[in-house]
Motif scaffolding. Structure first.
Motif, mmCIF file in Angstrom:
data_model
loop_
_atom_site.group_PDB
_atom_site.id
_atom_site.type_symbol
_atom_site.label_atom_id
_atom_site.label_comp_id
_atom_site.label_asym_id
_atom_site.label_seq_id
_atom_site.Cartn_x
_atom_site.Cartn_y
_atom_site.Cartn_z
ATOM 1 N N LEU A 7 -31.472 -56.046 -110.376
ATOM 2 C CA LEU A 7 -30.849 -55.335 -109.247
ATOM 3 C C LEU A 7 -29.901 -56.210 -108.451
ATOM 4 O O LEU A 7 -29.281 -55.738 -107.494
ATOM 5 C CB LEU A 7 -31.939 -54.798 -108.307
ATOM 6 C CG LEU A 7 -32.924 -53.802 -108.909
ATOM 7 C CD1 LEU A 7 -33.835 -53.262 -107.824
ATOM 8 C CD2 LEU A 7 -32.201 -52.663 -109.611
ATOM 9 N N GLY A 8 -29.768 -57.487 -108.847
ATOM 10 C CA GLY A 8 -28.972 -58.395 -108.029
ATOM 11 C C GLY A 8 -29.706 -58.731 -106.754
ATOM 12 O O GLY A 8 -30.925 -58.549 -106.657
ATOM 13 N N LEU A 80 -37.371 -52.194 -112.829
ATOM 14 C CA LEU A 80 -36.340 -52.813 -111.984
ATOM 15 C C LEU A 80 -36.855 -54.098 -111.337
ATOM 16 O O LEU A 80 -37.967 -54.119 -110.795
ATOM 17 C CB LEU A 80 -35.904 -51.837 -110.883
ATOM 18 C CG LEU A 80 -35.509 -50.429 -111.320
ATOM 19 C CD1 LEU A 80 -35.011 -49.624 -110.116
ATOM 20 C CD2 LEU A 80 -34.458 -50.465 -112.411
ATOM 21 N N VAL A 81 -36.052 -55.120 -111.388
ATOM 22 C CA VAL A 81 -36.430 -56.422 -110.857
ATOM 23 C C VAL A 81 -35.317 -56.918 -109.927
ATOM 24 O O VAL A 81 -34.154 -56.928 -110.320
ATOM 25 C CB VAL A 81 -36.628 -57.440 -112.001
ATOM 26 C CG1 VAL A 81 -37.067 -58.793 -111.450
ATOM 27 C CG2 VAL A 81 -37.615 -56.922 -113.026
ATOM 28 N N VAL A 82 -35.660 -57.329 -108.728
ATOM 29 C CA VAL A 82 -34.675 -57.930 -107.827
ATOM 30 C C VAL A 82 -34.149 -59.219 -108.484
ATOM 31 O O VAL A 82 -34.931 -59.993 -109.037
ATOM 32 C CB VAL A 82 -35.288 -58.238 -106.445
ATOM 33 C CG1 VAL A 82 -34.302 -59.011 -105.565
ATOM 34 C CG2 VAL A 82 -35.693 -56.940 -105.755
ATOM 35 N N GLY A 83 -32.840 -59.416 -108.440
ATOM 36 C CA GLY A 83 -32.244 -60.558 -109.139
ATOM 37 C C GLY A 83 -32.069 -60.198 -110.599
ATOM 38 O O GLY A 83 -31.578 -59.114 -110.924
ATOM 39 N N ASP A 84 -32.488 -61.096 -111.477
ATOM 40 C CA ASP A 84 -32.412 -60.880 -112.924
ATOM 41 C C ASP A 84 -33.831 -60.803 -113.492
ATOM 42 O O ASP A 84 -34.714 -61.518 -113.010
ATOM 43 C CB ASP A 84 -31.646 -62.041 -113.578
ATOM 44 C CG ASP A 84 -31.432 -61.813 -115.052
ATOM 45 O OD1 ASP A 84 -30.516 -61.045 -115.400
ATOM 46 O OD2 ASP A 84 -32.178 -62.381 -115.873
ATOM 47 N N PRO A 85 -34.058 -59.971 -114.527
ATOM 48 C CA PRO A 85 -35.424 -59.850 -115.064
ATOM 49 C C PRO A 85 -35.971 -61.158 -115.625
ATOM 50 O O PRO A 85 -37.180 -61.322 -115.735
ATOM 51 C CB PRO A 85 -35.275 -58.815 -116.184
ATOM 52 C CG PRO A 85 -34.017 -58.072 -115.875
ATOM 53 C CD PRO A 85 -33.121 -59.030 -115.169
ATOM 54 N N ALA A 111 -27.099 -60.937 -111.220
ATOM 55 C CA ALA A 111 -27.182 -62.220 -110.538
ATOM 56 C C ALA A 111 -28.625 -62.500 -110.145
ATOM 57 O O ALA A 111 -29.370 -61.581 -109.809
ATOM 58 C CB ALA A 111 -26.314 -62.202 -109.282
ATOM 59 N N SER A 112 -29.017 -63.764 -110.182
ATOM 60 C CA SER A 112 -30.304 -64.146 -109.610
ATOM 61 C C SER A 112 -30.040 -65.312 -108.668
ATOM 62 O O SER A 112 -28.962 -65.901 -108.688
ATOM 63 C CB SER A 112 -31.291 -64.544 -110.708
ATOM 64 O OG SER A 112 -31.058 -65.866 -111.121
ATOM 65 N N ILE A 113 -31.027 -65.657 -107.884
ATOM 66 C CA ILE A 113 -30.836 -66.761 -106.944
ATOM 67 C C ILE A 113 -30.475 -68.040 -107.708
ATOM 68 O O ILE A 113 -29.739 -68.890 -107.208
ATOM 69 C CB ILE A 113 -32.089 -66.959 -106.043
ATOM 70 C CG1 ILE A 113 -31.820 -67.982 -104.941
ATOM 71 C CG2 ILE A 113 -33.312 -67.337 -106.848
ATOM 72 C CD1 ILE A 113 -30.802 -67.579 -103.927
ATOM 73 N N LEU A 114 -30.953 -68.130 -108.951
ATOM 74 C CA LEU A 114 -30.722 -69.348 -109.733
ATOM 75 C C LEU A 114 -29.255 -69.586 -110.060
ATOM 76 O O LEU A 114 -28.852 -70.715 -110.292
ATOM 77 C CB LEU A 114 -31.539 -69.300 -111.032
ATOM 78 C CG LEU A 114 -33.043 -69.479 -110.834
ATOM 79 C CD1 LEU A 114 -33.816 -68.944 -112.011
ATOM 80 C CD2 LEU A 114 -33.392 -70.940 -110.623
ATOM 81 N N ASN A 115 -28.438 -68.532 -110.130
ATOM 82 C CA ASN A 115 -27.012 -68.800 -110.319
ATOM 83 C C ASN A 115 -26.209 -68.525 -109.046
ATOM 84 O O ASN A 115 -25.196 -69.162 -108.794
ATOM 85 C CB ASN A 115 -26.427 -68.079 -111.539
ATOM 86 C CG ASN A 115 -26.291 -66.575 -111.371
ATOM 87 O OD1 ASN A 115 -27.052 -65.948 -110.639
ATOM 88 N ND2 ASN A 115 -25.318 -65.984 -112.054
ATOM 89 N N ALA A 116 -26.695 -67.601 -108.204
ATOM 90 C CA ALA A 116 -25.917 -67.255 -107.005
ATOM 91 C C ALA A 116 -25.860 -68.383 -105.983
ATOM 92 O O ALA A 116 -24.953 -68.423 -105.157
ATOM 93 C CB ALA A 116 -26.469 -65.976 -106.368
#
Lengths: 279, 279
Positions: A7-8, A80-85, A111-116
């Motif tokens: 879900l980003g 659905l997963v916040v960020g990336d699954p 996007a996930s926190i790991l790349n954002a």
């Protein structure tokens, strides 16, 4: 088909066009609701998707995955997963269970926190192992993440620190009484994380060590990355104890070796530009 | 306002809903076209967005950024990047230029290869420094990435290897004659990357070293991650020289210490399951 859909990081509109189309045609749509949060709640997502969502808590995903996968070989189910699954929390267990049951799956990334975190200007190339900083209790004050940060720094690498989230936690009392009453959710702030790190710095000094990370180590505090009101602050670890970043989620970066372009970017977010003069 | 918008990794529909809305209202939309590619070209994006795109090559972005930023304090300009704007390639220089000119900016994140590789089941937590493997020439055969992979492995960490892309390159002859004639684009395959790595393994042995990475090291080859026809293959480095993964883009992972759940996931993509029996 099981669809794992990221879900980003911001609000309802951070889903991809492809993800939205899939959600809208799925028979059942689960929302994983224990490893991260968006800036909007379930209702806002339901309204935007035009679809009812079913909360999937940790218990369901880890122990009753077959409920989620029921008939998924016959119909389409979205998870659905916040960020990336496969971001900060991997849902490999759900994928493996699906494969075992003969349910095909597909991942729709986001996007996930790991790349954002790259938005602060530190190069993702230069990050070492990611660590999690957990809430200390009276009885349990783990320090292992400090050693990983130290190792990264010695290698010149930055460390992304993911800060603890406590959702659907029971108090010890309610747990012992078997009462399914849950505490309000808690999200660790950059201030709290910095306090815990500084406590470890003190411990290490008392043990005669000269810690690699100190009050003056350059850090970056990030809040609500990807949301319209995201906040980024760069400064010393000491400054992170008082940086005002607002509501959750927070993350923190302990920098390693800084390159000139990285310093120029961090200056944009400096609590106090003077600390970058000698970098 | 300057918008830096990630397009994700697959096709036109991997843009986020928020990103699409912004693209559709921008006065000018640039497509960064030299660090990565989608599985569809400029025309497919233009059709889906209902908007003309302007190619931005490396020369424009690095030397003529002011063209992109022209009047961006008065109107909205979008700069589209495959993956995430701060993923494998950071566009910090463009951001810094914008800030200097007084142009506000906003980032709309998306999946990048740096987080989407999680789809193979290796935990993103357990990755060390990312490396780039470049095409060797007769005269230039750098080996520095091998030392970084070695360091990561010694720390138990996986290494994501981004494979070289040559777009808009001139032949030495055309360069010397000042002719702006460009060679066809080239994308390094997993097979080529594995061959170069094995050549380094041989070199190191001839120098009397016992290399940390060998023919039998477990690797993962990934192609077109995020696209409908993505391919993942796990196997030994030797097997990667012949793995058939199809068209670009490719990436490769050299594994570090494998955890049980990671092994279970890699088995799903194994060229030959037997190599995981002794893991």
């Amino acid at each position: 088909m099981l669809y794992l859909i990221g879900l980003g990081l911001g609000d309802a509109k951070d889903i991809t066009v492809k993800g939205l189309e899939v959600v809208q045609r799925c028979s059942r749509v689960y929302l994983e609701a224990y490893t991260s949060i968006l800036t909007v709640g379930k209702e806002a997502l339901e309204e935007f998707y035009g679809k009812e969502l079913i909360f999937a808590d940790r218990e369901t995903v880890e122990q009753d995955a077959d409920i989620i996968l029921k008939d998924a070989h016959l119909c389409d189910v979205a998870f659905l997963v916040v960020g990336d699954p496969f971001g900060a929390t991997t849902h490999s267990d759900l994928v493996l269970r699906a494969v075992k049951l003969g349910v095909p799956y597909r991942v729709i990334h986001n996007a996930s926190i790991l790349n954002a975190v790259g938005c602060c200007g530190l190069q993702l190339y230069n990050f070492g192992e990611t660590v999690s900083i957990v809430f200390w209790t009276e009885a349990w004050k783990p320090e292992s993440f400090f050693d990983k940060i130290t190792k990264n720094r010695k290698n010149g690498m930055h460390t992304l620190c993911l800060l603890d989230i406590k959702v659907k936690e029971q108090s010890l009392e309610n747990l012992m009484r078997g009462k399914k009453i849950y505490e309000p959710p808690r999200y660790m702030s950059v201030n709290q994380a910095a306090e815990q790190l500084l406590a470890i710095v003190q411990n290490r000094r008392q043990e005669g060590e000269e810690p690699e990370v100190t009050e003056n180590t350059v850090c970056v505090g990030l809040a609500r990355v990807g949301a319209m009101d995201q906040k980024i602050a760069s400064g010393t670890l000491q400054e992170m104890t008082t940086a005002e970043l607002g509501g959750p989620l927070h993350s923190m970066i302990i920098t390693g070796t800084l390159h000139p372009m990285e310093i120029d970017m961090l200056k944009l977010f400096a609590l106090n530009k003077i600390i970058f003069e000698n970098c």
